[in-house]
Design a protein around this motif. Structure first.
Motif, mmCIF file in Angstrom:
data_model
loop_
_atom_site.group_PDB
_atom_site.id
_atom_site.type_symbol
_atom_site.label_atom_id
_atom_site.label_comp_id
_atom_site.label_asym_id
_atom_site.label_seq_id
_atom_site.Cartn_x
_atom_site.Cartn_y
_atom_site.Cartn_z
ATOM 1 N N PHE A 122 2.935 -0.585 -3.018
ATOM 2 C CA PHE A 122 3.780 0.451 -2.401
ATOM 3 C C PHE A 122 4.143 1.537 -3.413
ATOM 4 O O PHE A 122 4.162 2.729 -3.081
ATOM 5 N N VAL A 123 4.430 1.121 -4.634
ATOM 6 C CA VAL A 123 4.753 2.102 -5.679
ATOM 7 C C VAL A 123 3.564 3.020 -5.924
ATOM 8 O O VAL A 123 3.714 4.252 -6.049
ATOM 9 N N GLN A 124 2.371 2.435 -5.989
ATOM 10 C CA GLN A 124 1.177 3.259 -6.189
ATOM 11 C C GLN A 124 0.966 4.215 -5.024
ATOM 12 O O GLN A 124 0.560 5.372 -5.204
ATOM 13 N N LYS A 148 0.706 8.292 -5.401
ATOM 14 C CA LYS A 148 -0.566 8.975 -5.220
ATOM 15 C C LYS A 148 -0.668 9.749 -3.908
ATOM 16 O O LYS A 148 -1.447 10.699 -3.808
ATOM 17 N N LEU A 149 0.113 9.349 -2.903
ATOM 18 C CA LEU A 149 0.080 10.079 -1.640
ATOM 19 C C LEU A 149 0.979 11.312 -1.719
ATOM 20 O O LEU A 149 1.990 11.300 -2.412
ATOM 21 N N PRO A 150 0.624 12.387 -1.001
ATOM 22 C CA PRO A 150 1.446 13.614 -1.038
ATOM 23 C C PRO A 150 2.697 13.486 -0.165
ATOM 24 O O PRO A 150 2.857 14.189 0.834
ATOM 25 N N THR A 151 3.581 12.586 -0.549
ATOM 26 C CA THR A 151 4.780 12.328 0.251
ATOM 27 C C THR A 151 5.892 13.322 -0.096
ATOM 28 O O THR A 151 5.918 13.883 -1.187
ATOM 29 N N ASP A 187 8.917 9.508 2.223
ATOM 30 C CA ASP A 187 9.309 8.461 1.279
ATOM 31 C C ASP A 187 10.345 7.532 1.897
ATOM 32 O O ASP A 187 10.248 6.304 1.801
ATOM 33 N N ILE A 188 11.351 8.121 2.523
ATOM 34 C CA ILE A 188 12.412 7.315 3.139
ATOM 35 C C ILE A 188 11.854 6.477 4.285
ATOM 36 O O ILE A 188 12.196 5.295 4.438
#
Length: 527
Positions: free
Chosen positions: A201-203, A207-210, A215-216
């Protein structure tokens, strides 16, 4: 649906109003919610609130545990890990064993397996109730860390006991070898699955354009994934959520930006508050149906209340015995581990305080409601209604008796008089802020020394950190200056992260300063 939805909305409105009323009365809001639910349950014509027992754990536990693992100080957990683990595992097992023996001896038809089932349900104290009650009195950070750390782990240990007892009741046998292997897999596998998923999940966040909203949203579903996958692999979903939550909490500065952290804090605080409120209201609303169930089995109400009081007394006594046993064992085997205390009253009454903080709540209710109505062979689950009633009585009595008297006991015994040094805490804050100021100044001198002279923006930054002056005109903040300012803020976060490694520094003070830095970065975005 059209009749249930207004009722649910009314429940949320009642939770908010009761919480405000509880603050005014200086009473823990779980107490008022349980009492209010109990009173409302007698109003005729209200819809019956029922939750599928198979979903009760999945709906409430993952987010509650995940949020708790984010707010606890992992540094304090490491510091007090011996007493935390002893309370979370040994004390829970001793409490469950005590309940099992007493229930088997005094309650007709209760086998040892049913006793352990009841013990697993009522053995874990509730962190929400304790936190809500102790907010009205000031307790040392070490004590709150022990209570918070215990609450994270005792849910897992009690639910493991509950699961094994459930199998024993259903099959009529208990194989120790299989149970030992299963226990190890539940503990080690649960923690490992949680850590692995948390790393993934951290990765994904990195890496995703969140943005803040995504994110929330991801953090809201991540504890459910951890819990569900661990349970599908027959491991401990509770430990998976706790381990994963602790890992993600330690990496929050890496994969979440300032917007996600600030907004996420508010979202999670409201979300968990509503979940807790609904559960405590349900505790009260469920009583009439539970009473009807025990009456249908021919059990007099007075007799059932007596059983509930008996089990509650066993819970309190078992926790008291465990608290003093831990103190005696430490004095005999690890005397040097106890800090030098000149106040004997504080040393010998502290186990009394820890023993009196055993309010029951969300986990106990969830476990009791998750008991299946029938066994695998189709027969009714033995004494299910009585177990539910005893659980309700234990929750109600511990909340009312211990919850209402705990603040009075702390004030009356003056257990923590002289332990709080506000001047020392303020000195810690002053040193931290002075260190930040020096750190920023050194970063500016080392990286931008050639630009300091003649650049109005950088000179303004330097003067801001040197004088802490408020600048009325933000026209000096151009894009280059913003980048430098953001870099300085990130440098401060690294400085505070290193400072937090000092055992003498309270992590709560560090987190408060990090929150201020996040707010400062958000302010830059709107200039």
């Amino acid at each position: 649906m059209h009749t249930l939805l207004p009722f649910l909305l009314a429940m949320i409105a009642a939770i908010v109003l009761l919480q405000m009323f509880a603050v005014k009365l200086k009473v823990a809001y779980p107490i008022l919610l349980v009492v209010a639910g109990l009173l409302v349950s007698f109003v005729p014509g209200l819809p019956v609130v029922k939750i599928n027992p198979d979903l009760i754990f999945f709906i409430f536990l993952p987010p509650l545990l995940f949020e708790a693992s984010w707010t606890i100080s992992f540094k304090e957990m490491r510091k007090w890990y011996r007493i935390i683990t002893s309370f979370a595992f040994l004390v829970v097992f001793f409490t469950a064993l005590s309940v099992a023996v007493v229930a088997n001896h005094f309650i007709p038809g209760f086998t040892i397996a049913l006793g352990f089932l009841l013990g697993g349900i009522v053995s874990p104290p509730d962190a929400v109730s304790t936190a809500a009650i102790t907010k009205f009195v000031k307790i040392p950070r070490s004590t709150s860390a022990v209570l918070e750390g215990e609450s994270l782990l005792n849910d897992a240990s009690s639910l493991i006991i509950f699961r094994f007892a459930l199998v024993a009741v259903g099959t009529g046998q208990f194989i120790w070898q299989d149970a030992a292997v299963s226990f190890l897999w539940m503990v080690i596998g649960g923690a490992g699955i949680g850590l692995l998923l948390a790393w993934l999940f951290v990765q994904a966040h990195k890496k995703l354009p969140t943005d803040a909203s995504s994110d929330i949203a991801l953090t809201l579903i991540e504890p459910y994934f951890m819990y569900w996958i661990a349970e599908q692999l027959h491991s401990s979903g509770v430990l998976a959520v706790v381990a994963g939550g602790l890992y993600m909490s330690s990496k929050r500065l890496i994969f979440l930006n300032s917007s996600s952290r600030i907004r996420g804090y508010s979202v999670w605080e409201s979300f968990v508050f509503i979940l807790n409120g609904i559960v405590f209201l349900i505790i009260g609303l469920e009583l009439p149906e539970i009473v009807q169930g025990i009456r249908s089995k021919g059990i007099p109400l007075n007799t059932a209340i007596g059983y509930g009081v008996l089990v509650t007394v066993v819970l309190i006594i078992a926790r008291m015995i465990s608290s003093y046993a831990a103190l005696i064992a430490t004095l005999i085997f690890r005397r040097r581990a106890i800090p030098h205390v000149t106040n004997w009253k504080r040393r010998y009454l502290m186990p009394l305080l820890l023993g009196w903080t055993g309010m029951r709540g969300v986990v106990s209710l969830a476990a009791a409601l998750s008991i299946p109505v029938t066994l695998d062979d189709g027969s009714l689950f033995p004494h299910r209604d009585l177990i539910l009633f005893i659980t309700f009585v234990a929750i109600l009595l511990t909340l009312l008796v211990q919850g209402l008297t705990l603040p009075f006991i702390i004030k009356r015994t003056r257990l923590f008089d002289g332990i709080f040094n506000e001047a020392e805490e303020e000195e810690t804050r002053r040193k931290m802020k002075h260190g930040l100021k020096q750190h920023v100044y050194e970063v500016l001198k080392s990286r931008y020394e050639s630009d300091l002279n003649g650049h109005a923006g950088i000179e303004k930054i330097l003067r801001q950190w040197e004088e802490r002056a408020k600048v009325a005109d933000d026209s000096w903040m151009n894009e280059k200056t913003k980048l430098i300012f953001v870099e300085l803020l990130e440098s401060q976060r690294r400085y505070l992260t290193e400072l937090n490694k000092d055992p003498a520094v309270d992590e709560e003070i560090i987190r408060q300063q990090l929150y201020q830095i996040d707010l400062e970065e958000e302010r830059l975005k709107i200039i």
